[in-house]
Design a protein around this motif. Structure first.
Motif, PDB file in Angstrom:
ATOM      1  N   GLN A  28       0.825  -1.216   0.000  1.00 13.00           N
ATOM      2  CA  GLN A  28       0.000   0.000   0.000  1.00 13.00           C
ATOM      3  C   GLN A  28       0.858   1.264   0.000  1.00 13.00           C
ATOM      4  O   GLN A  28       0.349   2.350   0.252  1.00 13.00           O
ATOM      5  N   THR A  29       2.136   1.116  -0.304  1.00 13.38           N
ATOM      6  CA  THR A  29       3.018   2.268  -0.522  1.00 13.38           C
ATOM      7  C   THR A  29       3.579   2.148  -1.931  1.00 13.38           C
ATOM      8  O   THR A  29       3.154   2.864  -2.836  1.00 13.38           O
ATOM      9  N   LEU A  30       4.514   1.239  -2.145  1.00  9.86           N
ATOM     10  CA  LEU A  30       4.963   0.979  -3.507  1.00  9.86           C
ATOM     11  C   LEU A  30       3.901   0.237  -4.312  1.00  9.86           C
ATOM     12  O   LEU A  30       3.714   0.499  -5.503  1.00  9.86           O
ATOM     13  N   VAL A  31       3.219  -0.686  -3.647  1.00 17.58           N
ATOM     14  CA  VAL A  31       2.331  -1.611  -4.355  1.00 17.58           C
ATOM     15  C   VAL A  31       0.968  -1.677  -3.678  1.00 17.58           C
ATOM     16  O   VAL A  31       0.878  -1.801  -2.453  1.00 17.58           O
ATOM     17  N   ASN A  32      -0.064  -1.596  -4.492  1.00 19.57           N
ATOM     18  CA  ASN A  32      -1.424  -1.856  -4.036  1.00 19.57           C
ATOM     19  C   ASN A  32      -1.714  -3.339  -4.234  1.00 19.57           C
ATOM     20  O   ASN A  32      -1.648  -3.840  -5.374  1.00 19.57           O
ATOM     21  N   GLU A  33      -2.022  -4.036  -3.170  1.00 25.51           N
ATOM     22  CA  GLU A  33      -2.374  -5.444  -3.288  1.00 25.51           C
ATOM     23  C   GLU A  33      -3.892  -5.599  -3.342  1.00 25.51           C
ATOM     24  O   GLU A  33      -4.632  -4.852  -2.701  1.00 25.51           O
ATOM     25  N   ALA A  34      -4.331  -6.585  -4.107  1.00 25.68           N
ATOM     26  CA  ALA A  34      -5.747  -6.919  -4.132  1.00 25.68           C
ATOM     27  C   ALA A  34      -6.161  -7.418  -2.754  1.00 25.68           C
ATOM     28  O   ALA A  34      -5.330  -7.938  -2.006  1.00 25.68           O
ATOM     29  N   THR A  58       1.355   1.377  -7.069  1.00 23.70           N
ATOM     30  CA  THR A  58       0.436   2.458  -6.722  1.00 23.70           C
ATOM     31  C   THR A  58       0.536   3.537  -7.803  1.00 23.70           C
ATOM     32  O   THR A  58       1.555   3.691  -8.475  1.00 23.70           O
ATOM     33  N   GLU A  59      -0.542   4.280  -7.948  1.00 25.59           N
ATOM     34  CA  GLU A  59      -0.637   5.254  -9.039  1.00 25.59           C
ATOM     35  C   GLU A  59       0.498   6.281  -8.964  1.00 25.59           C
ATOM     36  O   GLU A  59       0.697   6.930  -7.942  1.00 25.59           O
ATOM     37  N   GLY A  60       1.226   6.421 -10.059  1.00 24.87           N
ATOM     38  CA  GLY A  60       2.300   7.398 -10.135  1.00 24.87           C
ATOM     39  C   GLY A  60       3.626   6.935  -9.569  1.00 24.87           C
ATOM     40  O   GLY A  60       4.632   7.646  -9.685  1.00 24.87           O
ATOM     41  N   CYS A  61       3.666   5.751  -8.975  1.00 25.16           N
ATOM     42  CA  CYS A  61       4.887   5.303  -8.293  1.00 25.16           C
ATOM     43  C   CYS A  61       6.014   5.012  -9.281  1.00 25.16           C
ATOM     44  O   CYS A  61       7.177   5.343  -9.032  1.00 25.16           O
ATOM     45  N   THR A  62       5.681   4.394 -10.411  1.00 24.66           N
ATOM     46  CA  THR A  62       6.707   4.073 -11.400  1.00 24.66           C
ATOM     47  C   THR A  62       7.400   5.342 -11.893  1.00 24.66           C
ATOM     48  O   THR A  62       8.634   5.398 -11.996  1.00 24.66           O
ATOM     49  N   GLY A 105      -1.795   7.784  -0.042  1.00 30.02           N
ATOM     50  CA  GLY A 105      -2.470   7.655  -1.330  1.00 30.02           C
ATOM     51  C   GLY A 105      -3.165   6.333  -1.558  1.00 30.02           C
ATOM     52  O   GLY A 105      -4.095   6.255  -2.362  1.00 30.02           O
ATOM     53  N   ALA A 106      -2.732   5.275  -0.890  1.00 32.72           N
ATOM     54  CA  ALA A 106      -3.333   3.964  -1.113  1.00 32.72           C
ATOM     55  C   ALA A 106      -4.191   3.501   0.054  1.00 32.72           C
ATOM     56  O   ALA A 106      -4.691   2.385   0.052  1.00 32.72           O
ATOM     57  N   MET A 107      -4.371   4.360   1.055  1.00 29.65           N
ATOM     58  CA  MET A 107      -5.123   3.947   2.226  1.00 29.65           C
ATOM     59  C   MET A 107      -6.611   3.883   1.922  1.00 29.65           C
ATOM     60  O   MET A 107      -7.127   4.630   1.092  1.00 29.65           O
ATOM     61  N   TYR A 108      -7.298   2.989   2.602  1.00 32.39           N
ATOM     62  CA  TYR A 108      -8.721   2.796   2.364  1.00 32.39           C
ATOM     63  C   TYR A 108      -9.582   3.714   3.213  1.00 32.39           C
ATOM     64  O   TYR A 108     -10.791   3.772   3.062  1.00 32.39           O
TER      65      TYR A 108
END
Length: 265
Positions: free
Chosen positions: A21-27, A118-122, A230-233
């Protein structure tokens, strides 16, 4: 404190990142789906247990250990590796698999909780590479280090992370300062405390989404924490004195301010 507020910053030498939930959003985690994938490699299932029944037992064990409770998870500062957990789980249930521990982690995780950047991370990581800012990862995670590293490097191909620390390999979990100190030792860098008195920030920043583990933990080890939301629910609580960024564009704003501050000194 938000990126809009005035802060004195010094350009970081290195930025360390949390994974999930920082670098990567997991399902959303689906343990039954993961176990179904693992059971495809079953050699013996003595009691003819289903994936649902195996996951019920896994949940019972985790409950006894006090793992994965969001309100108390930061109190668990010693990692239980998946290698130990799944060895006990399957063998105690009379199940034999044709998988090594690493393969089991890979099969289960890929099915139970695939991830994407996560959006914009790349783009943000590309910017850091262009700026010559070093990067690494510290993740509280029970999957084996090789599997964690493989996922991250596949999701960000070509990015030069210097190291990816999975707590499954090093015993200590964030917020324990020892895992941060290990990262600094690997990087050949020292913590800083100047920022705590309102002066310039230290040369190593840590970006993560979990307040207790990432923000409190990094600060306690002498790193400068940035709370990535940015990735928090759900919206995070407000904590005085914490720099918060809801997107990687906002983190870049902090960095650009640090460039100006560094050049001005």
């Amino acid at each position: 404190m938000t990126v809009q507020e005035e802060i004195r910053v010094k350009r970081p030498v290195m930025i360390l990142f949390d994974y999930g939930q920082t670098l990567v959003n997991e399902a959303p985690f689906d343990g039954v789906r993961g176990t179904e994938a693992v059971l495809q490699y079953c050699v013996e299932n003595k009691y003819h247990l289903t994936a649902e029944q195996i996951q019920q037992e896994a949940a019972a064990i985790n409950g006894e250990l006090g793992r994965f409770d969001p309100a108390r998870r930061h109190l668990q500062q010693v990692e239980v590796s998946n290698h130990m957990f799944t060895a006990y789980l399957y063998e105690s249930l009379g199940i034999k698999l044709s998988l090594t521990g690493e393969q089991l982690d890979q099969v289960f995780w890929d099915a139970a909780s695939p991830g994407r950047p996560t959006e914009g991370c790349t783009d943000f990581l590309k910017y850091l590479a262009e700026q010559g800012i070093r990067t690494g990862v510290i993740s509280n995670i029970s999957y084996c280090g090789q599997v964690v590293e493989r996922r991250i490097r596949n999701l960000f191909p070509g990015h030069p992370f210097e190291f990816i620390l999975a707590t499954s390999e090093y015993m200590f979990r964030k917020p324990n300062r020892r895992i941060f100190e290990l990262a600094l030792e690997k990087a050949g860098l020292k913590p800083g405390a100047e920022w705590q008195s309102g002066a310039l920030l230290p040369p190593v920043w840590y970006i993560g989404d979990q307040y207790e583990c990432d923000i409190v933990g990094a600060a306690g080890a002498g790193l400068f924490p940035v709370w990535y939301t940015g990735a928090m629910y759900m919206l995070p609580e407000s904590h005085e004195g914490v720099v918060t960024a809801a997107s990687w564009e906002e983190v870049r704003t902090i960095l650009e301010a640090s460039e100006k501050e560094t050049r001005g000194r």
